[in-house]
Design a protein around this motif. Sequence first.
Motif, PDB file in Angstrom:
ATOM      1  N   GLN A  38     -20.436  -5.271 -10.056  1.00 24.43           N
ATOM      2  CA  GLN A  38     -21.680  -4.893 -10.703  1.00 24.43           C
ATOM      3  C   GLN A  38     -21.574  -3.415 -11.059  1.00 24.43           C
ATOM      4  O   GLN A  38     -21.395  -2.555 -10.187  1.00 24.43           O
ATOM      5  N   PHE A  88     -19.979  -1.588  -7.730  1.00 20.56           N
ATOM      6  CA  PHE A  88     -20.537  -2.258  -6.551  1.00 20.56           C
ATOM      7  C   PHE A  88     -19.927  -3.651  -6.519  1.00 20.56           C
ATOM      8  O   PHE A  88     -20.101  -4.441  -7.450  1.00 20.56           O
ATOM      9  N   GLY A 108     -22.487  -6.221  -0.090  1.00 18.93           N
ATOM     10  CA  GLY A 108     -21.816  -5.417  -1.106  1.00 18.93           C
ATOM     11  C   GLY A 108     -21.041  -4.241  -0.556  1.00 18.93           C
ATOM     12  O   GLY A 108     -21.323  -3.740   0.551  1.00 18.93           O
ATOM     13  N   ARG A 110     -19.823  -0.461  -2.038  1.00 19.33           N
ATOM     14  CA  ARG A 110     -19.880   0.493  -3.143  1.00 19.33           C
ATOM     15  C   ARG A 110     -18.586   1.290  -3.155  1.00 19.33           C
ATOM     16  O   ARG A 110     -18.260   1.979  -2.198  1.00 19.33           O
TER      17      ARG A 110
END
Lengths: 114, 113
Positions: A38, A88, A108, A110
């Motif tokens: 993402q 992400f 997730g 990052r």
Amino acid sequence: SQTIHQWPATLVQPVGSPLSLECTVEGTSNPNLYWYRQAAGRGLQLLFYSIGIDQISSEVPQNLSASRPQDRQFILSSKKLLLSDSGFYLCAWSVKLAGQETQYFGPGTRLLVL
Amino acid sequence: AQSVAQPEDQVNVAEGNPLTVKCTYSVSGNPYLFWYVQYPNRGLQFLLKYITGDNLVKGSYGFEAEFNKSQTSFHLKKPSALVSDSALYFCAVRVYNNNDMRFGAGTRLTVKP
């Protein structure tokens, strides 16, 4: 109940360094597993999915690879990170239901590549 | 091929007012449709899905969505918005026996007190 874990939560890596992100699922067997990226808090891009051990499908050509050495473990890797790999990264799992299944996402990771 | 469109990048509503987040889809075959919500720096959380049957689907946190085959839409709705509903919302579509779930670009919902 099923749970999905991802680590690390945050990672800062220099350009050209290797990468290994791990995803594990508990409480289910033989799940479908997915890696998404993402960018900028918006749309998800499917990177890889796996229907079983050592069965990986790649959706887009890229600098990344995925492996599934165990039934409930899915690893995202790179030999040399690029700046454009920042983002992400989300892992997800689902049971097999011929397309009807719901995907459940991990918290997730990052990644920032400098 | 399947695809999803969320025509609004941003939706702003006042607390207590009804909210709608729009989604349209394009598939070859019967669609399976999903809504997810994402809070800051978190993974996506499943809200609801349409597989078959009743066109009105009820999900978590008081949300519902209506499947409209003629308009190829699956809009997310809630009768009375809460400030805590502020988040990023994703619509997704898949078809039978396809592992590829397509997500929309997301709609950022802001509910103001």
